[in-house]
Design a protein around this motif. Structure first.
Motif, PDB file in Angstrom:
ATOM      1  N   GLY A 387       0.816  -1.212   0.000  1.00 26.56           N
ATOM      2  CA  GLY A 387       0.000   0.000   0.000  1.00 26.56           C
ATOM      3  C   GLY A 387       0.848   1.260   0.000  1.00 26.56           C
ATOM      4  O   GLY A 387       0.535   2.234  -0.695  1.00 26.56           O
ATOM      5  N   ALA A 388       1.932   1.238   0.770  1.00 31.12           N
ATOM      6  CA  ALA A 388       2.824   2.402   0.814  1.00 31.12           C
ATOM      7  C   ALA A 388       3.501   2.624  -0.537  1.00 31.12           C
ATOM      8  O   ALA A 388       3.635   3.759  -1.008  1.00 31.12           O
ATOM      9  CB  ALA A 388       3.876   2.199   1.908  1.00 31.12           C
ATOM     10  N   ILE A 389       3.933   1.535  -1.180  1.00 35.26           N
ATOM     11  CA  ILE A 389       4.585   1.656  -2.486  1.00 35.26           C
ATOM     12  C   ILE A 389       3.604   2.138  -3.544  1.00 35.26           C
ATOM     13  O   ILE A 389       3.987   2.798  -4.517  1.00 35.26           O
ATOM     14  CB  ILE A 389       5.206   0.299  -2.893  1.00 35.26           C
ATOM     15  CG1 ILE A 389       6.282  -0.104  -1.881  1.00 35.26           C
ATOM     16  CG2 ILE A 389       5.796   0.360  -4.292  1.00 35.26           C
ATOM     17  CD1 ILE A 389       6.828  -1.505  -2.092  1.00 35.26           C
ATOM     18  N   ALA A 390       2.315   1.821  -3.347  1.00 38.56           N
ATOM     19  CA  ALA A 390       1.298   2.205  -4.326  1.00 38.56           C
ATOM     20  C   ALA A 390       0.892   3.673  -4.215  1.00 38.56           C
ATOM     21  O   ALA A 390       0.226   4.193  -5.121  1.00 38.56           O
ATOM     22  CB  ALA A 390       0.063   1.321  -4.169  1.00 38.56           C
ATOM     23  N   LEU A 391       1.262   4.365  -3.152  1.00 39.86           N
ATOM     24  CA  LEU A 391       0.805   5.741  -2.943  1.00 39.86           C
ATOM     25  C   LEU A 391       1.103   6.688  -4.113  1.00 39.86           C
ATOM     26  O   LEU A 391       0.253   7.519  -4.459  1.00 39.86           O
ATOM     27  CB  LEU A 391       1.412   6.301  -1.654  1.00 39.86           C
ATOM     28  CG  LEU A 391       0.792   5.790  -0.344  1.00 39.86           C
ATOM     29  CD1 LEU A 391       1.537   6.363   0.847  1.00 39.86           C
ATOM     30  CD2 LEU A 391      -0.691   6.168  -0.279  1.00 39.86           C
ATOM     31  N   PRO A 392       2.279   6.619  -4.761  1.00 38.91           N
ATOM     32  CA  PRO A 392       2.533   7.547  -5.875  1.00 38.91           C
ATOM     33  C   PRO A 392       1.533   7.447  -7.012  1.00 38.91           C
ATOM     34  O   PRO A 392       1.413   8.381  -7.803  1.00 38.91           O
ATOM     35  CB  PRO A 392       3.945   7.133  -6.345  1.00 38.91           C
ATOM     36  CG  PRO A 392       4.587   6.534  -5.148  1.00 38.91           C
ATOM     37  CD  PRO A 392       3.476   5.830  -4.418  1.00 38.91           C
ATOM     38  N   LEU A 570      -1.209  -2.145  -8.366  1.00 37.79           N
ATOM     39  CA  LEU A 570      -1.156  -0.769  -7.883  1.00 37.79           C
ATOM     40  C   LEU A 570       0.231  -0.425  -7.363  1.00 37.79           C
ATOM     41  O   LEU A 570       0.731   0.690  -7.585  1.00 37.79           O
ATOM     42  CB  LEU A 570      -2.208  -0.554  -6.789  1.00 37.79           C
ATOM     43  CG  LEU A 570      -3.665  -0.501  -7.255  1.00 37.79           C
ATOM     44  CD1 LEU A 570      -4.605  -0.410  -6.058  1.00 37.79           C
ATOM     45  CD2 LEU A 570      -3.890   0.676  -8.200  1.00 37.79           C
ATOM     46  N   ALA A 571       0.859  -1.368  -6.669  1.00 41.27           N
ATOM     47  CA  ALA A 571       2.224  -1.129  -6.190  1.00 41.27           C
ATOM     48  C   ALA A 571       3.187  -0.970  -7.365  1.00 41.27           C
ATOM     49  O   ALA A 571       4.085  -0.116  -7.342  1.00 41.27           O
ATOM     50  CB  ALA A 571       2.665  -2.275  -5.281  1.00 41.27           C
ATOM     51  N   ALA A 572       3.009  -1.791  -8.411  1.00 46.31           N
ATOM     52  CA  ALA A 572       3.876  -1.689  -9.584  1.00 46.31           C
ATOM     53  C   ALA A 572       3.693  -0.343 -10.277  1.00 46.31           C
ATOM     54  O   ALA A 572       4.670   0.308 -10.679  1.00 46.31           O
ATOM     55  CB  ALA A 572       3.583  -2.834 -10.549  1.00 46.31           C
ATOM     56  N   LEU A 573       2.450   0.107 -10.417  1.00 44.93           N
ATOM     57  CA  LEU A 573       2.204   1.416 -11.031  1.00 44.93           C
ATOM     58  C   LEU A 573       2.757   2.540 -10.162  1.00 44.93           C
ATOM     59  O   LEU A 573       3.260   3.551 -10.678  1.00 44.93           O
ATOM     60  CB  LEU A 573       0.703   1.607 -11.256  1.00 44.93           C
ATOM     61  CG  LEU A 573       0.089   0.803 -12.407  1.00 44.93           C
ATOM     62  CD1 LEU A 573      -1.431   0.944 -12.404  1.00 44.93           C
ATOM     63  CD2 LEU A 573       0.657   1.250 -13.743  1.00 44.93           C
ATOM     64  N   GLY A 574       2.685   2.373  -8.843  1.00 45.34           N
ATOM     65  CA  GLY A 574       3.292   3.359  -7.958  1.00 45.34           C
ATOM     66  C   GLY A 574       4.790   3.465  -8.163  1.00 45.34           C
ATOM     67  O   GLY A 574       5.356   4.568  -8.189  1.00 45.34           O
ATOM     68  N   ALA A 575       5.451   2.316  -8.337  1.00 45.27           N
ATOM     69  CA  ALA A 575       6.893   2.314  -8.598  1.00 45.27           C
ATOM     70  C   ALA A 575       7.203   2.962  -9.947  1.00 45.27           C
ATOM     71  O   ALA A 575       8.200   3.691 -10.090  1.00 45.27           O
ATOM     72  CB  ALA A 575       7.424   0.877  -8.555  1.00 45.27           C
ATOM     73  N   VAL A 576       6.351   2.706 -10.954  1.00 43.76           N
ATOM     74  CA  VAL A 576       6.547   3.314 -12.271  1.00 43.76           C
ATOM     75  C   VAL A 576       6.448   4.832 -12.184  1.00 43.76           C
ATOM     76  O   VAL A 576       7.259   5.560 -12.763  1.00 43.76           O
ATOM     77  CB  VAL A 576       5.507   2.755 -13.277  1.00 43.76           C
ATOM     78  CG1 VAL A 576       5.437   3.615 -14.527  1.00 43.76           C
ATOM     79  CG2 VAL A 576       5.837   1.324 -13.648  1.00 43.76           C
ATOM     80  N   VAL A 577       5.463   5.336 -11.436  1.00 42.32           N
ATOM     81  CA  VAL A 577       5.317   6.783 -11.265  1.00 42.32           C
ATOM     82  C   VAL A 577       6.542   7.358 -10.560  1.00 42.32           C
ATOM     83  O   VAL A 577       7.082   8.403 -10.963  1.00 42.32           O
ATOM     84  CB  VAL A 577       4.029   7.098 -10.473  1.00 42.32           C
ATOM     85  CG1 VAL A 577       3.995   8.577 -10.073  1.00 42.32           C
ATOM     86  CG2 VAL A 577       2.801   6.750 -11.299  1.00 42.32           C
ATOM     87  N   ALA A 578       7.001   6.685  -9.512  1.00 48.53           N
ATOM     88  CA  ALA A 578       8.145   7.190  -8.746  1.00 48.53           C
ATOM     89  C   ALA A 578       9.400   7.295  -9.605  1.00 48.53           C
ATOM     90  O   ALA A 578      10.170   8.254  -9.480  1.00 48.53           O
ATOM     91  CB  ALA A 578       8.405   6.282  -7.542  1.00 48.53           C
TER      92      ALA A 578
END
Length: 745
Positions: A387-392, A570-578
């Motif tokens: 969940g934390a990784i998905a925040l971005p 969602l976590a993967a997409l968060g990492a992509v955004v970051a």
């Protein structure tokens, strides 16, 4: 299902020469088709149902020939410090360059910057546009060389010269070194997992054959079906990963069956019947996810999804037929999973006395026991971490790449920056406003003048060019230059503001106003994909949910699988955004320019990641289900599943990460982004969701995890993925009767 695949595996083992010949013939035919197919042209791009596409289609009708598919080159000149482009020497250089550019046989027209007002207000920057007869991919090398040579000669006089546009368009290098490294890592993992070079070589060999057939078929059909380069690259990426994994599942199960004391033919048949069933259903979820991209109604995305799903189908068929055949060729070169255990079984069968030395629990069993003892802690840690990784992802911005997203080492990017410097950031993304006066009660010129005045009064408008009418005089176009760069939210707001004027114009005069151009197309494309994401998720997850109910005969297990997938994607997409939008660790993977995420990435990643996530879910949980239906307690079934499958699932995940990670070295921004996104998604899903969250949830649910309403249990067909029918010994049959049954397969 298990019985059918059991017979298919035995048939492939016995008729291995015939099976191998079929696949070699298919590879040869595909290769010949690819070699003899005409070179593909420039891939068309359309977004049915959007305003930008409607305007583009209208321009094709009202301005015939004006929207020809020929390439455009834009040569940008910048004067040295303290000079202007209008200085005599600099002007002479530009005029000489313009004459040179107009000499080519493939050139349609060249503009003179000093007569077309293509010089910046401060006089430091000027540009000329070259229009060609053919698309950039089809231009002769001599034409491209002439363009580059003219730029070099102008540069030699002291001017800064760079070339933008698509005239110098070339096929992007997919990053061959990264792919080789990825395959090398996969080979090492296979050797460690399967214990021999021969066993490790089979998944690699069959995966290469599969992507060879699929890739050659895509190349053969590229011109006829209008398939782009990225279509074959993404199909190769996915086909290679699943091809290795599916073969690994069956070869690993084959070694386990040998360890149980079965002869090689029986072990092949049982491995195909059990692990092959998991492969079929895992492959079906991937195909559903990829083919489901057709619901978005974007032709390019549909073609990419269908091509990739076709590659997955080939990988499944090869795993079910060619792997059993090659296992027949390998013979004793592939040893049982535990040779000592196999020797003990053989001696026991011969009446020998063997001292019982029970083997200790393997790593998978120890991990399962750890999770079973602390399910709440493991579940909370996994969910909160992802969940934390998905925040971005809450800050996700979508767009399509242009020359501004390329590396600063490219001449296209430098030309883009020079134009922004000289004419403003919005110059690289002009908006085209189309005024359709048919049916209007107002004179076309009066109507367009009134519209122009309204547009000039809008915020973020720098320039509105004079209108250009068609020959009939009933349609006009206006070029609007925004004050912001094409990918900015301000430019998007301007597009919507101009479109808001259309309702008033329609009410006043009956004329129609539409906004198009590359920037407007990008905005509409992003909006269309956003609108399609929820329906697509509903379709794909819904169909796969029903499929998993059929496989696991449970309600909560498929529900848990779907929710776990949402966490991982969602976590993967968060990492992509970051990384790609915010720039975190971007230098580590070679991201030269950060910015909005490519519009098609979220929905395509959802499709691919969902399919791959279900691969691990089916293979891991099927073994648990198999143990549970044969009398083990829920906790013991979890341990059994991890004891037999954890090692293989971990190996499969590492292989997929290595294959996807190999594409990060590609010079194509979309391929780089997909490579990173899919690699990190596999990591999250395999190691956090499937290896930690799944057993924790199953441990908390206990027997309730396998609950299914009795009415639904009776209504569902029994597909027998666990191979229950294979445990019941069949009556002895005459060999000819058995061969006749096999032939019916």
């Amino acid at each position: 299902m298990a019985t059918f695949l059991y017979k298919l595996g035995r048939l492939a083992f016995r008729r291995r020469h015939f099976v191998a010949l079929i696949w070699v013939a298919l590879l040869t035919l595909a290769g010949v088709g690819a070699a003899s197919a005409p070179a593909p042209g420039t891939t068309s791009f359309s977004i049915p149902g959007t305003e930008a596409q409607k305007a583009f289609d209208l321009l094709e009708q009202r301005f015939p020939g004006a929207s020809a598919a020929g390439a455009t080159g834009r040569m940008v000149f910048k004067a040295p410090a303290g000079q202007k482009m209008t200085d005599a020497a600099n002007k002479a250089t530009v005029e000489k360059t313009v004459r040179q550019l107009g000499d080519g046989s493939e050139v349609v027209s060249v503009t003179d910057p000093f007569t077309t007002y293509a010089v910046s207000k401060d006089g430091s920057v000027a540009y000329t546009s070259v229009k060609y007869k053919l698309p950039g991919m089809e231009l002769a090398d001599s034409t491209k060389d002439a363009l580059e040579k003219a730029g070099e000669q102008a540069r030699a006089t002291g001017l800064t010269v760079d070339v933008g546009g698509d005239a110098l368009q070339a096929k992007a290098e997919p990053g061959a070194i990264g792919e080789v490294v990825g395959i090398a890592i996969a080979a090492v993992v296979l050797v460690v997992t399967l214990g021999s070079l021969v066993a490790a070589g089979l998944p690699l060999l069959t995966a290469i054959i599969g992507v060879g057939i699929a890739g050659a078929s895509i190349t053969a059909l590229a011109n006829a079906l209008d398939l782009g380069d990225n279509t074959s690259t993404l199909a190769l990426m996915i086909g290679l990963a699943v091809g290795i994994d599916y073969a690994l599942f069956i070869v690993s199960r084959y070694r386990s069956e040998l360890a149980e004391g079965h002869d090689r033919e029986e072990a092949v048949a049982r491995a195909t019947g059990t692990a092959g069933s998991a492969v079929v259903f895992a492959g079906l979820t991937v195909v559903i996810a990829l083919a489901g991209l057709a619901v978005v109604n974007v032709p390019m995305l549909t073609k990419m999804g269908l091509a990739a799903s076709g590659t997955v189908v080939v990988a499944v068929l090869i795993a079910l037929t060619l792997i059993p055949a090659l296992l027949g060729y390998a013979g004793r070169k592939i040893q049982p999973a535990g040779r000592k255990k196999a020797e003990k079984v053989a001696k026991s069968a011969q009446g020998g006395q063997v001292e019982e030395q029970p083997a200790g629990p393997n790593m998978g069993t120890r991990w399962a026991r750890f999770v079973i003892r602390r399910p709440v802690a493991v579940l909370l840690l996994g969910v909160l971490g992802l969940g934390a990784i998905a925040l971005p992802v809450t800050q996700l911005e979508l767009g399509l790449p242009d020359d501004g997203s390329q590396s600063t080492s490219t001449t296209q990017r430098r030309a883009y920056d020079l134009l922004s410097e000289g004419f403003g950031p919005g110059f690289n993304g002009p908006l085209v406003v189309v005024y359709d006066a048919k049916g209007s009660s107002t004179a076309p010129q009066a109507g367009i003048d009134k519209l122009t005045a309204k547009i000039k009064g809008l915020k973020d408008v720098v320039t509105v060019a004079p209108p250009a009418f068609n020959e009939a005089g009933d349609t006009a176009t206006i070029a609007v230059i925004p004050n912001s760069k094409p990918s900015s939210t301000q430019t998007e707001g301007l597009v919507h503001a101009i479109r808001d004027q259309s309702a008033g114009v329609k009410a006043e005069s009956g004329a129609t106003v539409l906004v198009t151009g590359t920037t407007a197309m990008n905005i509409d494309f992003s909006q269309k994909l956003n609108d399609a994401l929820i329906p697509y998720l509903g379709l794909v997850v819904g169909l796969a949910f029903l499929l998993l109910i059929l496989v696991f005969r449970s309600i909560l297990v498929p529900l848990k699988a779907a929710l776990g997938f949402l966490l991982s994607v969602l976590a993967a997409l968060g990492a992509v955004v970051a990384v790609f939008q915010w720039g975190w660790l971007s230098g580590l993977i070679g991201v030269d320019e950060t910015g909005p995420i490519m519009s098609m990435v979220p929905i395509f990643m959802v499709g691919v990641v969902f399919g791959l996530a279900m691969d691990y879910e089916v293979f891991l949980v099927t073994r648990m289900r198999e143990a549970y239906v044969h009398g083990e307690s829920p906790s013991d079934a979890i341990e059994t599943g991890f004891r037999h499958s954890a090692r293989v699932v971990v190996a499969a995940a590492i292989i997929m990460m290595a294959v996807f990670g190999g594409f990060i070295s590609s010079s194509e921004s979309m391929i780089k982004l997909f490579g990173f996104g899919l690699a990190i998604a596999v990591f999250f899903d395999a190691f956090v969701v499937r290896m930690a969250i799944v057993p924790a949830v199953l441990a908390l649910l206990g027997k309730r995890a396998w609950w299914l309403p009795k009415w639904l249990d009776r209504a569902l067909p029994n597909v027998d993925v666990e191979g229950e029918a294979l445990r019941t010994p069949a009556p002895d049959k005459h060999p000819k009767d058995e061969d006749r049954e096999l032939a019916q397969v």
